[in-house]
Design a protein around this motif. Structure first.
Motif, PDB file in Angstrom:
ATOM      1  N   ILE A 293      41.124   2.710  20.867  1.00 42.71           N
ATOM      2  CA  ILE A 293      41.665   2.082  19.652  1.00 42.71           C
ATOM      3  C   ILE A 293      43.106   2.533  19.416  1.00 42.71           C
ATOM      4  O   ILE A 293      43.975   1.727  19.066  1.00 42.71           O
ATOM      5  N   MET A 294      43.393   3.820  19.647  1.00 41.77           N
ATOM      6  CA  MET A 294      44.742   4.330  19.394  1.00 41.77           C
ATOM      7  C   MET A 294      45.743   3.870  20.456  1.00 41.77           C
ATOM      8  O   MET A 294      46.939   3.798  20.206  1.00 41.77           O
ATOM      9  N   VAL A 295      45.237   3.546  21.634  1.00 41.91           N
ATOM     10  CA  VAL A 295      46.107   2.994  22.687  1.00 41.91           C
ATOM     11  C   VAL A 295      46.484   1.543  22.367  1.00 41.91           C
ATOM     12  O   VAL A 295      47.574   1.069  22.721  1.00 41.91           O
ATOM     13  N   ALA A 296      45.608   0.833  21.662  1.00 39.96           N
ATOM     14  CA  ALA A 296      45.726  -0.624  21.491  1.00 39.96           C
ATOM     15  C   ALA A 296      47.063  -1.114  20.935  1.00 39.96           C
ATOM     16  O   ALA A 296      47.606  -2.095  21.451  1.00 39.96           O
ATOM     17  N   PRO A 297      47.650  -0.501  19.895  1.00 40.62           N
ATOM     18  CA  PRO A 297      48.928  -1.040  19.395  1.00 40.62           C
ATOM     19  C   PRO A 297      50.049  -0.978  20.427  1.00 40.62           C
ATOM     20  O   PRO A 297      50.948  -1.812  20.422  1.00 40.62           O
ATOM     21  N   MET A 298      49.968   0.016  21.325  1.00 37.95           N
ATOM     22  CA  MET A 298      51.039   0.201  22.306  1.00 37.95           C
ATOM     23  C   MET A 298      50.789  -0.580  23.589  1.00 37.95           C
ATOM     24  O   MET A 298      51.719  -1.080  24.212  1.00 37.95           O
ATOM     25  N   ALA A 299      49.515  -0.640  24.001  1.00 38.05           N
ATOM     26  CA  ALA A 299      49.155  -1.347  25.232  1.00 38.05           C
ATOM     27  C   ALA A 299      47.948  -2.235  24.940  1.00 38.05           C
ATOM     28  O   ALA A 299      46.818  -1.935  25.330  1.00 38.05           O
ATOM     29  N   PRO A 300      48.168  -3.349  24.226  1.00 36.72           N
ATOM     30  CA  PRO A 300      47.033  -4.144  23.729  1.00 36.72           C
ATOM     31  C   PRO A 300      46.202  -4.807  24.813  1.00 36.72           C
ATOM     32  O   PRO A 300      45.012  -5.042  24.614  1.00 36.72           O
ATOM     33  N   HIS A 301      46.797  -5.087  25.969  1.00 34.25           N
ATOM     34  CA  HIS A 301      46.077  -5.850  26.982  1.00 34.25           C
ATOM     35  C   HIS A 301      45.061  -4.973  27.709  1.00 34.25           C
ATOM     36  O   HIS A 301      43.877  -5.333  27.811  1.00 34.25           O
TER      37      HIS A 301
END
Length: 816
Positions: free
Chosen positions: A699-707
């Motif tokens: 979840i915390m990775v998602a804003p930076m690497a959404p794909h």
């Protein structure tokens, strides 16, 4: 976001949009309503140059570029609020730019006067600064460019100088930009006052604004100074011949022209100064001998009379004398009262600096917002009625780049009726500087489809001020200054409730790449012209050694990198993560994909994939997960994972909300990845803490690497026999709530055990408060005062101490 539609994205675009997209996605996951808008600052010279060089109509060229750039942005997976898209060259936008211009005109903040322009004597046209080469010649005709006075439109930004300077103190830290704004505005200690010019006792109809540093002493004026290059000597003034006949270079020249102060009604002579320059940008100032020794010397040499207006009392207090109703006041009281009276009468008095000039907005161009003014011989200068807006650009099919404004070649557009007397009149043929279009776009984003007004007050009051403005330092002065001015004006017009348009600023650095140039000619070389096989780069043909420097990516310097090629080579998320990880946002990135952060972020994505695969494979085995099957050691390991997860959630959230240190956030997420990678097989299978930490990491990775985060989440969602039921597994990762620190973690004992190492050897542990354990200086001091410190460290020279708050460990390096 408000780029110029040049037709192709560059890495600077990609960096700023990646930062904004990351923050927008993060805030949405926190439950915030977010506008992440995109629009096009679409008027400007390049479109007109394309029309001249390639026969393309500026509108077609611009729309084609917008279409291509939008496709590029979509390919980067950016989450813009496209439903709010605005384009400044469309009538539905510039109608309201014209509306705001008329509001400024009605408020007395718009005027015309002569100003210097770059003139091409061959093409008989005005040139922008960027159309003049380094030798002072026209980019097109090659003629030596001349300086010529033309009547131009100005906006009185100086009226708001003091208010805008004072308002800076109400804003949070702007990474040094507040200081740049304050320096641009300058010290607002003086003001301009208006004068009417007379010759032989008769009014000439000409007015002049002159600056004084000491308005409170205006009754002591002896003369008005103008510089030798003043427009009165070189422009189209009716007094030009008289001034020129009385001018002797190098001398203070007393002229036959006098100036009547429209506030005090005093009449003083005009003097052409012997100086070639005054302070900063002043070209007209008031001579007051009581407050300036130089003014006193000029008055004495020219035999000019004046009154002493400053009296110093025995206690040192300075008061005003011989100054009408202001007599008896202190200097500060008189300054306040006199400038207020001047403002009330509309004859100056707005405190400003000697650095600041009013905003020249005239452009003798086609591709810009038409200035909504009609010139009538009977009524003078008349604004276009609001109901007749927009004044649309006529369709011109041929552009030569020669002669006056292209709008003058369209008589059916230029010739019109005066809105007041209905007699024959002519439209203004100048267009506005593009900075006018971009001075209010942020307000339009709040209400982009409103056809009745520029924006709805309720909507603009709800959304404004902009929570975060992201941009380069090149916008730190002019664009921000004009945007702040327009916002202050709208506030004074009761159109908005907020004075300042931007609350917080994030100034991103440049992306630089290496350039190679010949030391002999300073010519920049393309990569294929360089031999990089040796110890030093040389020219392939001549073997000449090259000058290698890091410079901003530029097509002309052959060091640009095409974002589309990078996406093709590495993928969108790798490029995003690289940009965020390579440096904090405000620092420059030195692009070196081989040795830099690209391999690091690619390996990290592989580890994330591997971790998710491990969990999926463990849970697809025949063994049903059961936390009760973990032994005590494994339960302790699970607790450490839980603690690490909570610590990382706390730190990453902090990095995202305070200083936008995405590089530090990624580093902490990599650390959590490493912790999870070390987990034993029983832990992966039976631990809810492992499952939750991996989901939280995703979840915390998602804003930076959404794909990649979305792909990982899909895999996690299909895991059988889940132990964590509070995640919304059926929704995409970007629709998950941003993780919060578990309440139990916050309620842990406030005392922790700090492990102490000396020269990498464990020496014991020291108890201390959890909050103290994060501060290196306090930890250092506590340990030195402890029994352990007294025994092992007292009297020994400490070279360095390394604190790791995450692992509660400090390592002292001491001299043996």
């Amino acid at each position: 976001m408000f780029p110029y539609p040049s037709g192709k994205l560059h890495m600077g675009h990609v960096r700023v949009y990646t930062i904004s997209d990351t923050i927008a996605r993060f805030q949405k996951m926190r439950g915030m309503q977010v506008i992440n808008p995109m629009g096009w600052d679409a008027f400007g010279l390049p479109a007109e140059n394309a029309a001249i060089e390639h026969g393309l109509h500026p509108a077609n060229w611009t729309q084609s570029n917008i279409k291509h750039m939008r496709e590029q942005l979509d390919a980067l997976g950016l989450s813009f609020s496209w439903e709010r898209e605005i384009t400044t060259c469309l009538p539905e936008y510039y109608k309201w730019t014209q509306y705001l211009f008329i509001k400024l005109f009605e408020a007395g903040l718009v005027y015309q006067k002569e100003a210097m322009v770059n003139w091409d004597p061959v093409d008989q046209t005005v040139l922008a600064n960027e159309q003049v080469d380094e030798n002072g010649c026209s980019w097109r005709s090659g003629a030596k460019v001349e300086q010529k006075y033309l009547r131009q439109w100005f906006i009185k930004t100086t009226v708001y100088a003091k208010a805008m300077l004072d308002s800076l103190s109400e804003l949070p830290e702007w990474y040094g930009i507040k200081e740049m704004q304050a320096n641009w505005i300058g010290d607002c200690v003086g003001c301009y006052l208006d004068f009417m010019l007379k010759v032989n006792g008769k009014e000439t109809g000409e007015k002049l604004a002159a600056y004084t540093y000491t308005p409170e002493a205006i009754y002591g004026a002896s003369h008005l100074y103008v510089l030798p290059d003043h427009r009165l000597l070189h422009g189209n003034s009716s007094l030009k011949a008289m001034f020129q006949s009385e001018f002797i270079p190098g001398k203070d020249c007393l002229t036959s022209v006098t100036a009547v102060n429209l506030l005090t009604k005093q009449e003083v002579p005009i003097v052409i100064s012997a100086k070639s320059d005054f302070e900063n940008y002043i070209d007209t100032k008031i001579g007051i001998p009581s407050t300036n020794p130089e003014d006193a010397a000029v008055a004495h040499n020219l035999g000019l009379s004046f009154s002493e207006v400053i009296e110093t009392l025995p206690d040192g207090l300075e008061t005003i004398v011989n100054s009408g109703e202001f007599t008896g006041m202190t200097r500060q009281e008189a300054l306040k009262a006199l400038t207020q009276q001047a403002r009330n009468k509309g004859v100056g008095g707005n405190l400003t600096s000697d650095k600041l000039r009013d905003w020249l907005i005239s452009r003798q161009r086609y591709w810009g917002t038409p200035i909504p003014i009609i010139h009538c011989q009977t009524c003078g200068t008349v604004p276009v009625p609001y109901e007749d807006l927009p004044v649309e650009l006529p369709n011109i099919t041929s552009f030569t780049g020669k002669g006056a404004s292209p709008l003058e070649t369209v008589p059916e557009w230029m010739n019109c009726s005066c809105p007041r007397c209905k007699g024959p009149a002519k439209r203004e043929t100048d267009t506005m500087d593009t900075f006018v279009d971009s001075s209010w776009y942020y307000l339009r984003y709040t209400d982009p489809h409103n056809s009745d007004r520029p924006f709805n007050k309720a909507l603009v009051d709800y959304w404004m001020p902009v929570d975060l403005y992201i941009g380069g330092k090149e916008h730190a002065v002019m664009h921000l200054y004009y945007a702040r001015f327009l916002s202050h004006f709208c506030y004074n017009q009761k159109m908005t409730k907020h004075k300042e348009p931007f609350y917080k600023l994030l100034v991103q650095g440049l992306i630089k790449s290496q350039t190679y140039k010949l030391t002999t000619t300073s010519q920049y070389l393309k990569r294929e012209e360089i031999d990089l096989t040796g110890t030093e780069p040389v020219h392939i043909k001549t073997k000449e050694k090259l000058q290698v420097t890091w410079e901003k990516m530029s097509k002309s310097k052959h060091n640009g990198i095409d974002p589309e090629e990078l996406v093709e080579q590495y993928g969108i998320d790798t490029m995003r993560l690289y940009i965020l990880f390579a440096a904090p946002p405000e620092q420059d990135i030195l692009w070196d994909a081989k040795t830099d952060a690209v391999p690091g972020v690619r390996r990290w994505q592989s580890r994330l994939w591997s971790l998710t695969t491990k969990l999926i494979e463990a849970r697809t085995s025949s063994t049903v997960p059961n936390p009760q099957l973990l032994n005590e050691k494994e339960k302790a390991e699970a607790k450490k994972i839980w603690e690490q997860k909570n610590l990382v959630v706390s730190e990453v959230t902090n990095y995202f909300t305070k200083d936008y240190l995405f590089n530090a956030a990624i580093s902490r997420l990599m650390g959590l990845t490493n912790v999870l990678s070390q987990a034993s097989q029983p832990l992966i299978l039976h631990s809810a803490e492992f499952e939750d930490a991996l989901a939280t990491l995703c979840i915390m990775v998602a804003p930076m690497a959404p794909h990649i985060a979305s792909e990982l989440w899909k895999g996690l969602a299909h895991v059988q026999n889940k132990l964590c039921t509070y995640h919304k597994w059926d929704d995409d990762v970007l629709h998950q709530s941003w993780p919060k620190v578990d309440p139990e973690y916050l309620q842990q004992p406030d005392i922790i055990e700090m492990s102490v190492l000396i020269n990498n050897k464990a020496c014991g542990k020291v108890s201390m408060p959890r909050q103290v354990a994060r501060n290196a200086e306090e930890v250092h001091e506590l340990i030195l005062q402890s029994e352990l410190g007294i025994k092992h460290l007292q009297g020994r020279p400490i070279k360095k101490a390394f604190l790791s708050p995450r692992t509660a460990l400090i390592n002292f390096l001491v001299q043996e």
